[in-house]
Design a protein around this motif. Structure first.
Motif, short mmCIF file in Angstrom:
data_model
loop_
_atom_site.label_atom_id
_atom_site.label_comp_id
_atom_site.label_asym_id
_atom_site.label_seq_id
_atom_site.Cartn_x
_atom_site.Cartn_y
_atom_site.Cartn_z
N LEU A 57 73.93 55.81 95.45
CA LEU A 57 74.94 55.69 96.50
C LEU A 57 74.43 54.75 97.60
CD1 LEU A 57 76.08 59.41 96.71
CD2 LEU A 57 77.57 57.45 96.22
N ARG A 58 75.36 54.07 98.24
CA ARG A 58 75.02 53.17 99.35
C ARG A 58 76.14 53.20 100.38
NH1 ARG A 58 76.10 47.20 96.54
NH2 ARG A 58 78.39 47.45 96.39
N ASN A 59 75.86 52.60 101.53
CA ASN A 59 76.84 52.49 102.64
C ASN A 59 77.44 53.84 103.01
OD1 ASN A 59 76.47 49.69 102.80
ND2 ASN A 59 78.02 49.32 101.22
N PRO A 60 76.62 54.84 103.37
CA PRO A 60 75.18 54.73 103.53
C PRO A 60 74.42 55.26 102.30
CG PRO A 60 75.90 56.75 104.53
CD PRO A 60 77.15 56.09 103.97
N GLU A 61 73.15 54.85 102.19
CA GLU A 61 72.29 55.52 101.24
C GLU A 61 72.06 56.96 101.70
OE1 GLU A 61 68.58 53.58 100.70
OE2 GLU A 61 69.43 51.83 99.70
N ILE A 62 71.71 57.83 100.74
CA ILE A 62 71.41 59.22 101.09
C ILE A 62 69.97 59.48 100.66
CG2 ILE A 62 72.17 61.62 100.98
CD1 ILE A 62 74.86 60.71 100.01
N PRO A 63 69.01 59.18 101.54
CA PRO A 63 67.61 59.33 101.14
C PRO A 63 67.07 60.72 101.43
CG PRO A 63 67.72 58.31 103.28
CD PRO A 63 69.15 58.56 102.85
N ARG A 64 66.00 61.05 100.76
CA ARG A 64 65.27 62.28 101.07
C ARG A 64 63.80 62.06 100.72
NH1 ARG A 64 66.41 66.90 96.46
NH2 ARG A 64 65.74 65.67 94.67
N PRO B 222 53.06 64.39 101.63
CA PRO B 222 54.18 63.54 101.21
C PRO B 222 53.91 62.93 99.83
CG PRO B 222 53.45 63.00 103.45
CD PRO B 222 52.40 63.89 102.85
N LEU B 223 54.92 62.92 98.99
CA LEU B 223 54.75 62.39 97.63
C LEU B 223 55.65 61.19 97.35
CD1 LEU B 223 54.52 65.73 95.59
CD2 LEU B 223 52.65 64.18 96.18
N LEU B 224 56.94 61.33 97.63
CA LEU B 224 57.84 60.24 97.28
C LEU B 224 59.10 60.26 98.12
CD1 LEU B 224 60.47 61.40 95.41
CD2 LEU B 224 58.62 61.80 93.82
N ARG B 225 59.80 59.16 98.07
CA ARG B 225 61.12 59.04 98.70
C ARG B 225 62.10 58.68 97.61
NH1 ARG B 225 64.48 54.97 100.51
NH2 ARG B 225 65.67 55.37 102.42
N ASP B 226 63.19 59.41 97.51
CA ASP B 226 64.23 59.04 96.56
C ASP B 226 65.59 59.09 97.25
OD1 ASP B 226 64.90 61.72 96.66
OD2 ASP B 226 64.85 62.04 94.50
N ARG B 227 66.63 58.85 96.50
CA ARG B 227 67.98 58.83 97.07
C ARG B 227 68.93 59.56 96.14
NH1 ARG B 227 69.09 52.34 96.27
NH2 ARG B 227 71.19 52.85 96.98
N LEU B 228 70.01 60.06 96.70
CA LEU B 228 71.00 60.76 95.90
C LEU B 228 71.91 59.76 95.19
CD1 LEU B 228 72.03 63.76 98.18
CD2 LEU B 228 70.17 63.58 96.53
N TRP B 229 72.38 60.19 94.02
CA TRP B 229 73.27 59.36 93.20
C TRP B 229 74.62 60.04 93.05
CZ3 TRP B 229 70.77 56.60 88.41
CH2 TRP B 229 69.65 55.86 88.82
N VAL B 230 75.63 59.22 92.78
CA VAL B 230 76.93 59.75 92.38
C VAL B 230 76.90 59.88 90.86
CG1 VAL B 230 78.01 57.45 92.21
CG2 VAL B 230 79.43 59.50 92.51
N VAL B 231 77.45 60.99 90.37
CA VAL B 231 77.37 61.32 88.95
C VAL B 231 78.78 61.55 88.41
CG1 VAL B 231 76.45 62.93 87.25
CG2 VAL B 231 75.11 62.37 89.30
#
Length: 310
Positions: A259-266, A159-168
């Motif tokens: 993005l939030r409500n919900p966040e989209i993590p990976r 495991p290296l990191l946790r990030d989240r998706l953004w709206v672009v």
């Protein structure tokens, strides 16, 4: 069955032509034909369907090509790892990089390997995360970035990191990294949606179902670069990992927000096959890649990412 025959069958399968295979192998056509016919006679089955359109492997031929490609690859690795220079790290390291991290990771990885390990044969491939996982399983890749994957019988994951998706969106949208946007609000815009089967599409669908909102879909796209081109052309907004738009944000060609409500993590990790000892070349490249990723997160070059304990 010998090395020359296996090389011939793989090259003919890849080119679809004895003529093209002969050119690549620097042989006359009759020599390539003899090698294929000799192998077919030994195995007792046709390996190719021959037609005016070219040479296509039969079912038996496809199975042989898959295994022959793997065997030839291992022989090539063995040759590359035998070095006359004492202490030098040599060999092949074939790395899989997620599409959203190419701009951020590939240039520094190529630079550091060239400087510190000039005898390593570095090879880089990019694809959907699912394809990268398959290539790890089959041994076509030596290591790869993967997301949302735990250890499997064939692959161990660091495991290296946790990030989240953004709206672009385009610059005029005024999206800002410090102002998250609700999924429901984002999907009111004309939206460029990843195609089914894309890893981002799975995460996107989970989020929209949780928010209870249907996207205003204008088009579906099968690559991050295509999504960005369409956004820049004013065709709509899209969803992407922050690492994939960091350069665009710095250049002012796109705007983006978490993005939030919900966040989209990976969760992103480094996958390595469990098969035997990790070659020194692969170990060296894996170490450098992990170091580059951690530096990118620490420096803020990978927006919204959080390092994970090993």
């Amino acid at each position: 069955m010998d090395f020359k025959q296996l090389t011939a069958v793989v090259t003919v399968a890849e080119t679809g032509s004895v003529t093209k295979a002969a050119q690549l192998l620097h042989l006359v056509q009759s020599a390539v034909t003899r090698q294929i016919l000799g192998l077919e006679e030994e195995l007792g089955v046709p390996l190719f369907d021959r037609s005016r359109q070219g040479m296509r492997p039969t079912a038996a031929g496809a199975r042989l090509v898959e295994r022959a490609r793997r065997a030839l690859g291992e022989l090539e690795r063995a040759r590359a790892e035998i070095s006359p220079v004492r202490g030098a790290v040599t060999g092949i390291a074939h790395v899989g990089i997620l599409g959203g991290a190419i701009d951020l990771l590939v240039p520094p990885l190529v630079a550091v390997v060239a400087e510190k390990y000039p005898r390593i044969d570095l090879r880089i491939s990019t694809a959907y995360s699912g394809h990268l996982r398959e290539w790890l399983d089959t041994g076509e890749l030596d290591l790869s970035l993967v997301y949302n994957l735990d250890d499997t019988p064939a692959v161990r994951v660091i495991p290296l990191l946790r990030d989240r998706l953004w709206v672009v969106g385009p610059p005029a949208a005024g999206l800002r990294p410090d102002q998250p946007v609700d999924v429901g609000d984002a999907l009111l815009q004309p939206f460029i949606v990843p195609v089914p089967g894309h890893g981002l599409r799975i995460l996107f669908d989970q989020a929209r179902l949780s928010a209870g909102v249907e996207p205003n879909t204008v088009v579906q796209a099968n690559s991050m670069e295509l999504q960005k081109v369409l956004v820049k052309a004013g065709r709509g907004w899209t969803v992407l990992p922050a690492s994939g738009v960091a350069t665009d944000l710095a250049e002012g060609t796109l705007s983006a927000a978490p993005l939030r409500n919900p966040e989209i993590p990976r969760t992103i990790g480094l996958g390595l096959p469990r098969t035997g000892r990790t070659p020194p070349a692969v170990e060296a490249v894996a170490t450098e890649l992990a170091r580059i990723i951690r530096a990118a997160v620490a420096d803020g070059a990978w927006p919204s990412a959080q390092l994970l304990d090993r």
